[in-house]
Design an enzyme around this catalytic site. Structure first.
Site, PDB file in Angstrom:
ATOM      1  N   GLU A  18      21.195 -21.528   8.040  1.00  0.00           N
ATOM      2  CA  GLU A  18      21.568 -21.910   6.667  1.00  0.00           C
ATOM      3  C   GLU A  18      21.679 -23.442   6.621  1.00  0.00           C
ATOM      4  O   GLU A  18      21.420 -24.054   5.602  1.00  0.00           O
ATOM      5  CB  GLU A  18      22.913 -21.257   6.308  1.00  0.00           C
ATOM      6  N   ARG A  29      30.076 -18.340  18.168  1.00  0.00           N
ATOM      7  CA  ARG A  29      31.099 -17.418  17.652  1.00  0.00           C
ATOM      8  C   ARG A  29      30.787 -15.962  17.929  1.00  0.00           C
ATOM      9  O   ARG A  29      31.693 -15.124  17.937  1.00  0.00           O
ATOM     10  CB  ARG A  29      31.376 -17.691  16.171  1.00  0.00           C
TER      11      ARG A  29
HETATM   12  P1  AMP Z   1      22.073 -17.233   9.895  1.00  0.00           P
HETATM   13  O1  AMP Z   1      21.127 -17.447  11.047  1.00  0.00           O
HETATM   14  O2  AMP Z   1      21.714 -18.059   8.721  1.00  0.00           O
HETATM   15  O3  AMP Z   1      22.244 -15.767   9.573  1.00  0.00           O
HETATM   16  O4  AMP Z   1      23.460 -17.813  10.354  1.00  0.00           O
HETATM   17  C1  AMP Z   1      24.274 -17.097  11.171  1.00  0.00           C
HETATM   18  C2  AMP Z   1      25.054 -17.970  12.107  1.00  0.00           C
HETATM   19  O5  AMP Z   1      25.465 -19.213  11.540  1.00  0.00           O
HETATM   20  C3  AMP Z   1      26.297 -17.215  12.498  1.00  0.00           C
HETATM   21  O6  AMP Z   1      26.326 -17.213  13.908  1.00  0.00           O
HETATM   22  C4  AMP Z   1      27.440 -17.988  11.906  1.00  0.00           C
HETATM   23  O7  AMP Z   1      28.334 -18.295  12.939  1.00  0.00           O
HETATM   24  C5  AMP Z   1      26.847 -19.263  11.330  1.00  0.00           C
HETATM   25  N1  AMP Z   1      27.032 -19.397   9.869  1.00  0.00           N
HETATM   26  C6  AMP Z   1      26.042 -19.464   8.954  1.00  0.00           C
HETATM   27  N2  AMP Z   1      26.517 -19.635   7.735  1.00  0.00           N
HETATM   28  C7  AMP Z   1      27.846 -19.637   7.837  1.00  0.00           C
HETATM   29  C8  AMP Z   1      28.913 -19.763   6.899  1.00  0.00           C
HETATM   30  N3  AMP Z   1      28.701 -19.920   5.593  1.00  0.00           N
HETATM   31  N4  AMP Z   1      30.179 -19.694   7.375  1.00  0.00           N
HETATM   32  C9  AMP Z   1      30.407 -19.530   8.700  1.00  0.00           C
HETATM   33  N5  AMP Z   1      29.450 -19.424   9.619  1.00  0.00           N
HETATM   34  C10 AMP Z   1      28.177 -19.476   9.205  1.00  0.00           C
END
Ligand code: AMP
Length: 174
Positions: free
Chosen positions: A98, A61
């Site tokens: 996550e 994304r």
């Molecule tokens: P993080 O590495 O945990 O900061 O996760 C970021 C990536 O995971 C981003 O590229 C988002 O596209 C995706 N992502 C993580 N959590 C969510 C969420 N709750 N909703 C949508 N996309 C998420």
């Protein structure tokens, strides 16, 4: 003209992709040319006088928002990709999501010493993705000027993984 609220264009999807996760679905925003353009404009604003050389984003994304922001900043775009997708010489970094774990790679040779980098993604959740991306950028010699996100899930404290650098987010969910 009616005020445009970007959060009206983000849909909460409970328990996706697994129980307990509230997924921020940005596809309604992409369906609206006005909201999408407004988001891109707002992601750009804090960095327009920063002489950014490259915008760096992770698949998938990040690839929706990174290239239009790069074009608006008259900067190049450098993709962070999952293993096996980049044809040139790469370095890689693994990180926690996550929901799960993953690895990102970047091409060597595009970022020059002192290249000015804007890191950009749709969502800052735990910060693992962008922290790994930032490590890769710094390993190949780039200078990170800051981070821009459409959405920050501040209850997950992802910012703490970004080394105190400038973080700009358009929507904050606490
Ligand atoms: P993080 O590495 O945990 O900061 O996760 C970021 C990536 O995971 C981003 O590229 C988002 O596209 C995706 N992502 C993580 N959590 C969510 C969420 N709750 N909703 C949508 N996309 C998420």
């Amino acid at each position: 003209m009616a005020t445009l609220y970007l959060n009206d264009f983000v849909r909460d999807v409970p328990d996706f992709p697994k129980p307990g996760i509230t997924f921020k679905d940005i596809t309604p925003l992409l369906l609206s040319p006005v909201a999408f353009k407004s988001a891109i404009d707002q992601l750009v604003v804090p960095y327009q006088d920063e002489k950014i050389d490259f915008v760096v984003s992770a698949e998938a994304r990040g690839f929706i928002f990174g290239p239009p922001v790069a074009m608006a900043l008259n900067a190049g775009f450098i993709p962070l990709r999952k293993p096996g997708k980049l044809p040139g010489e790469t370095i890689e970094e693994s990180y926690k999501l996550e929901y799960g774990t993953d690895t990102l790679q970047i091409h060597k040779g595009h970022i020059k010493p002192k290249s000015r980098i804007l890191m950009l993604d749709d969502v800052l959740a735990t910060g693992g993705t962008m922290a790994a991306g930032a490590k890769l950028v710094e390993k190949v010699g780039g200078t990170i000027i800051g981070f821009s996100f459409l959405i920050e899930l501040s209850f997950l404290a992802g910012k703490t993984k970004l080394d105190g650098k400038k973080v700009h987010s358009l929507l904050n969910y606490s």
